[in-house]
Design a protein around this motif. Structure first.
Motif, mmCIF file in Angstrom:
data_model
loop_
_atom_site.group_PDB
_atom_site.id
_atom_site.type_symbol
_atom_site.label_atom_id
_atom_site.label_comp_id
_atom_site.label_asym_id
_atom_site.label_seq_id
_atom_site.Cartn_x
_atom_site.Cartn_y
_atom_site.Cartn_z
ATOM 1 N N ALA A 143 7.977 4.458 41.498
ATOM 2 C CA ALA A 143 7.454 5.646 41.555
ATOM 3 C C ALA A 143 7.541 5.531 43.324
ATOM 4 C CB ALA A 143 5.893 5.312 40.477
ATOM 5 N N ALA A 144 7.344 4.211 43.680
ATOM 6 C CA ALA A 144 6.854 3.833 44.932
ATOM 7 C C ALA A 144 8.632 4.542 46.095
ATOM 8 C CB ALA A 144 6.823 2.808 44.693
ATOM 9 N N GLY A 145 9.024 4.134 45.145
ATOM 10 C CA GLY A 145 10.465 4.365 45.414
ATOM 11 C C GLY A 145 10.705 6.168 45.542
ATOM 12 N N PHE A 146 10.792 6.356 44.650
ATOM 13 C CA PHE A 146 10.847 8.360 44.660
ATOM 14 C C PHE A 146 9.803 8.406 45.308
ATOM 15 C CE2 PHE A 146 13.005 7.467 40.586
ATOM 16 C CZ PHE A 146 13.882 8.495 40.678
ATOM 17 N N LEU A 147 8.635 8.309 45.511
ATOM 18 C CA LEU A 147 7.474 8.949 46.736
ATOM 19 C C LEU A 147 7.604 8.550 48.325
ATOM 20 C CD1 LEU A 147 4.167 7.349 45.315
ATOM 21 C CD2 LEU A 147 4.869 9.757 45.692
ATOM 22 N N THR A 148 8.816 7.253 48.429
ATOM 23 C CA THR A 148 9.598 6.878 50.107
ATOM 24 C C THR A 148 10.278 8.405 49.733
ATOM 25 O OG1 THR A 148 9.045 5.132 49.486
ATOM 26 C CG2 THR A 148 10.513 5.917 51.482
ATOM 27 N N CYS A 149 11.073 8.595 49.026
ATOM 28 C CA CYS A 149 12.439 9.745 49.226
ATOM 29 C C CYS A 149 11.399 10.884 49.245
ATOM 30 C CB CYS A 149 12.716 9.309 47.923
ATOM 31 S SG CYS A 149 14.465 8.034 47.173
ATOM 32 N N LEU A 150 10.661 10.946 48.505
ATOM 33 C CA LEU A 150 9.815 12.268 48.953
ATOM 34 C C LEU A 150 9.673 12.991 50.238
ATOM 35 C CD1 LEU A 150 9.007 14.923 47.900
ATOM 36 C CD2 LEU A 150 6.255 14.464 47.020
ATOM 37 N N LEU A 151 8.940 11.532 51.139
ATOM 38 C CA LEU A 151 8.676 11.083 52.053
ATOM 39 C C LEU A 151 9.580 11.963 52.922
ATOM 40 C CD1 LEU A 151 5.858 8.483 52.202
ATOM 41 C CD2 LEU A 151 5.531 10.786 52.760
ATOM 42 N N LEU A 152 11.099 11.630 53.112
ATOM 43 C CA LEU A 152 12.006 11.806 53.757
ATOM 44 C C LEU A 152 12.301 13.229 53.653
ATOM 45 C CD1 LEU A 152 14.143 8.278 52.914
ATOM 46 C CD2 LEU A 152 13.209 8.957 55.075
ATOM 47 N N LEU A 153 12.292 13.663 52.116
ATOM 48 C CA LEU A 153 13.158 15.081 52.005
ATOM 49 C C LEU A 153 11.990 15.958 52.473
ATOM 50 C CD1 LEU A 153 14.181 15.164 48.419
ATOM 51 C CD2 LEU A 153 15.425 15.675 49.979
ATOM 52 N N LEU A 154 10.893 15.509 52.764
ATOM 53 C CA LEU A 154 10.039 16.586 53.419
ATOM 54 C C LEU A 154 10.120 16.437 54.722
ATOM 55 C CD1 LEU A 154 6.270 15.626 51.332
ATOM 56 C CD2 LEU A 154 7.505 17.508 51.568
ATOM 57 N N ASN A 155 9.869 14.829 55.376
ATOM 58 C CA ASN A 155 10.837 14.937 56.782
ATOM 59 C C ASN A 155 12.055 15.996 57.654
ATOM 60 O OD1 ASN A 155 12.202 13.254 59.237
ATOM 61 N ND2 ASN A 155 10.300 13.053 59.975
ATOM 62 N N LEU A 156 12.481 15.829 55.987
ATOM 63 C CA LEU A 156 13.997 16.022 57.054
ATOM 64 C C LEU A 156 14.611 17.358 56.845
ATOM 65 C CD1 LEU A 156 16.514 13.177 55.650
ATOM 66 C CD2 LEU A 156 15.914 14.294 58.207
ATOM 67 N N VAL A 157 13.500 17.982 55.754
ATOM 68 C CA VAL A 157 13.815 19.338 55.329
ATOM 69 C C VAL A 157 12.989 20.186 55.553
ATOM 70 C CG1 VAL A 157 13.833 21.356 53.247
ATOM 71 C CG2 VAL A 157 15.187 18.753 53.118
ATOM 72 N N PHE A 158 11.572 20.040 56.027
ATOM 73 C CA PHE A 158 10.389 20.248 56.103
ATOM 74 C C PHE A 158 9.836 20.171 57.522
ATOM 75 C CE2 PHE A 158 10.417 20.970 51.314
ATOM 76 C CZ PHE A 158 10.719 22.392 52.086
ATOM 77 N N GLY A 159 10.358 19.333 58.431
ATOM 78 C CA GLY A 159 9.236 18.848 59.062
ATOM 79 C C GLY A 159 8.602 17.650 59.022
ATOM 80 N N LEU A 160 8.119 17.776 58.543
ATOM 81 C CA LEU A 160 6.719 16.668 58.170
ATOM 82 C C LEU A 160 6.890 15.374 58.543
ATOM 83 C CD1 LEU A 160 3.840 18.026 56.303
ATOM 84 C CD2 LEU A 160 4.722 15.430 54.944
ATOM 85 N N ASP A 161 6.325 15.257 60.072
ATOM 86 C CA ASP A 161 6.092 14.488 61.098
ATOM 87 C C ASP A 161 4.859 13.313 60.234
ATOM 88 O OD1 ASP A 161 3.574 14.492 62.242
ATOM 89 O OD2 ASP A 161 4.490 16.429 63.728
ATOM 90 N N SER A 162 4.946 11.858 60.722
ATOM 91 C CA SER A 162 3.819 10.617 60.598
ATOM 92 C C SER A 162 2.685 10.398 60.912
ATOM 93 C CB SER A 162 5.110 9.288 61.208
ATOM 94 O OG SER A 162 4.638 9.270 61.972
ATOM 95 N N THR A 163 2.112 12.171 61.817
ATOM 96 C CA THR A 163 1.195 12.172 62.123
ATOM 97 C C THR A 163 0.244 13.244 60.631
ATOM 98 O OG1 THR A 163 1.172 14.202 63.038
ATOM 99 C CG2 THR A 163 1.744 11.225 64.120
ATOM 100 N N ASN A 164 1.014 13.458 59.924
ATOM 101 C CA ASN A 164 0.768 15.268 59.573
ATOM 102 C C ASN A 164 0.214 13.758 58.138
ATOM 103 O OD1 ASN A 164 1.044 16.520 56.294
ATOM 104 N ND2 ASN A 164 1.209 18.033 58.091
#
Length: 618
Positions: free
Chosen positions: A123-144
């Motif tokens: 589950a942690a691995g999938f959450l990490t992938c979700l964060l990467l997708l949100l960053n790459l596709v929607f521009g969600l940065d680490s300060t959000n």
């Protein structure tokens, strides 16, 4: 189209071929396997187990049996548990303490502790992938704030891993799970973390104590909970019942805390550090050889220790916690899980066997997108050795490539295409991600080339069609097992039988000492306590004759079997002789119960009270 499996019938068949319920001392499961410990391995029939529809393979070593069934395991386990009950903590048959046995048992122990934790890691691995997708596709940065909260959720698994491991260790060692979790939480308490950050030593009850942190620790917790379990047993014997309820938990956590900080914690940390140093040495001087070496071991000696890969997961979690990536365990899984997926796909496209295609296509999806390779390994590769060699060769080539380019996985679970973004990492390691994609390409190309250029015989699946065809059940009548008073199912003085948990049944209150066969067939098993005899009847009926209720309390000579396992018996033939006076003296219910274990497989089962029979219509 494949027939839908009946898990109830499948469970009953598996239990029968494992030697019956009485032969099972421990039943558990992992992601794809039913893991069983048996009393007498001679009663297990591996060949018959393999022929049960839905079973992909069987591995038996000493008194430990693994029945591989793939992703249906949770549904099947529920049916098995209904029939055998919970078996954790039952004493196992002692084994010789040979070095290989000790090593195998240790790996099995570690695998049993880590297996329940794996879903949280995935589950942690999938959450990490979700964060990467949100960053790459929607521009969600680490300060959000959403990014921060999701990242906290993913990283919490590794920080609080000691708490999860404490719980599973306590269940494994049969001690107090909540107290074990309290011990782990105490080691992660912010004030201790702050104190340990200074380094050096302090004292605890005047004993020198190493200042070190335990976030992500595994071995330290396992050692500590093992000590707790021994203390638990000692305190149970030492403390009187009048004070045990409140004094035992207090003394248990207090004494264990001292031992943890002064002995097991530092000792486990020392071992963990040496393992980390060894991995670092390989990383610096022979990184290209590490993954191929573990692949070769897994494909040879590792076959003698099924499930040993689970015991090595702490190496991956330690690496992720210390250097931020894993270049060993996850890469090994990457090579040996995605490869079988492509192998299965190639086999499905090349073969003309309908039965093989039905296995291969789902097995391919399971490995490529679910990260579970057992359906390919046991359903295809082990049945066709040349295909297995294709899989090994492809995995080795990919492992050598991964070692030479120093492929890294930035989270746990990077062994399916679904989680391929774990090779990109939070910091966007594009070069490493491209290396991972090339690795996938190598596995795809090598799998298809090797499978299509190799001549392999898939006629074994013709035999499977014949052997796995379930014989048509015949209608049967189960007659009274003794002379006496008939008792309907709903009036039997045991809720297990009344509810029909084991199957449709009826009872007879005996008037003589003779127990008779209710059907013609072959004696399949006799319980060690002699109170239950199963018969494989003509026409496919699976019947148990259960002598008395709580009759395990009788002495050995008070139930005397007159038949042996494998013996053919006729309806009405005497199976056993019982001491009715012993039942009375010990105030035990002497009802003899006849159970149709596979009653769910019949179209209709009804009781004929007048004729004292159970009638099953196919």
């Amino acid at each position: 189209m494949a027939k839908k499996l009946n898990y109830a019938d499948m469970a009953a068949a598996i239990i029968t071929q494992l030697g019956g319920k009485e032969n099972l001392t421990n039943v558990n499961h992992c992601a794809t396997r039913l893991r069983v410990v048996v009393r007498d391995e001679a009663k297990v029939n591996p060949d018959a187990l393999k022929k049960i529809p839905g079973v992909l393979g069987v591995e038996a070593h000493a008194n430990q049996v693994q029945v591989i069934v793939g992703q249906i395991i949770e549904d099947l386990f529920l049916e098995v548990e209904k029939r055998v009950g919970k078996t954790d903590g039952v004493t196992q048959k002692p084994q010789e303490k040979k070095l290989v046995t000790i090593f195998s048992n240790f790996l099995q122990l570690m695998a049993g502790i880590m297996s329940p934790v794996i879903p949280s890691l995935i589950a942690a691995g999938f959450l990490t992938c979700l964060l990467l997708l949100l960053n790459l596709v929607f521009g969600l940065d680490s300060t959000n704030s959403t990014y921060i909260i999701l990242n906290n959720l993913a990283q919490s698994v590794f920080y609080f891993l000691p708490v999860f491991v404490a719980y599973t260790s306590a269940k494994k060692f049969d001690t107090e799970p909540v107290l074990a979790m309290l011990l782990a939480c105490w080691l992660l308490y912010p004030d201790w973390v702050t104190m340990a950050g200074a380094g050096g030593y302090t004292s605890y009850f005047g004993i020198p104590t190493l200042l070190t942190t335990y976030n992500g620790a595994v071995l330290q917790i396992i050692l500590s909970v093992w000590v707790m379990s021994k203390l638990d047993q000692a305190l149970k014997k030492a403390l009187p019942l009048s004070v045990r309820h409140f004094l035992k938990p207090f003394l248990l956590i207090l004494i264990t805390s001292v031992i943890t900080l002064t002995l097991t914690g530092p000792l486990g940390g020392l071992v963990t550090n040496y393992i980390a140093m060894f991995i670092a040495w390989i990383r610096n001087y022979a990184s290209w050889a590490a993954v191929p070496a573990i692949i070769i071991f897994a494909c040879t000696l590792g076959l003698l220790c099924p499930g040993f890969h689970l015991a090595l997961i702490p190496i991956a979690t330690t690496s992720l916690a210390t250097v931020g990536y894993d270049d060993f365990i996850n890469i090994w899984f990457f090579c040996c899980t995605i490869t079988p997926g492509f192998i299965a796909l190639a086999v499905a496209l090349k073969s003309r066997q309908r039965r093989l295609k039905e296995i291969a296509f789902p097995a391919s999806i399971s490995a490529l997108f679910g990260g579970i390779s057992e359906p390919t390994t046991y359903g295809i590769s082990y049945k066709m050795p040349k295909v297995y060699f294709c899989s090994i060769a492809t995995s080795l080539i990919t492992g050598l490539y991964a070692g030479f380019v120093h492929l890294k996985c930035y989270g746990f679970g990077g062994y399916s295409l679904t989680n391929i973004l774990l090779y990109l990492g939070e910091n966007g390691d594009t070069a490493n991600f491209i290396k991972a994609l090339i690795g996938v390409g190598i596995m795809a190309v090598c799998s298809f080339v090797f499978v299509f250029l190799t001549k392999w015989d898939d006629s074994v699946y013709n035999e499977d069609d014949e052997s796995e065809a379930v014989p048509a059940l015949a209608s049967i009548e189960l007659s009274a097992p003794a002379e006496g008073v008939y008792i309907a199912q709903e009036k039997i003085a045991d809720p297990v039988f009344t509810a029909g948990t084991l199957g449709a049944c009826f009872g007879i209150r005996p008037q003589t000492d003779e127990v008779k066969a209710p059907i013609s067939g072959i004696i399949n098993s006799i319980a060690p306590t002699k109170h239950a005899i199963t018969i494989k009847g003509e026409g496919g009926a699976e019947v148990m004759v259960h002598i008395g209720i709580d009759s395990m309390k009788l002495d050995e000579h008070e139930i005397e079997p007159l038949v042996e396992v494998g013996q053919t018996v006729s309806r009405g033939q005497q199976l056993a002789r019982i001491d009715l006076e012993a039942f009375k003296a010990k105030q035990l219910d002497d009802t003899i119960i006849v159970i149709l274990l596979n009653s769910a497989a019949y179209a209709e089962v009804r009781a004929d009270d007048q004729r004292q029979q159970l009638i099953a219509a196919a």
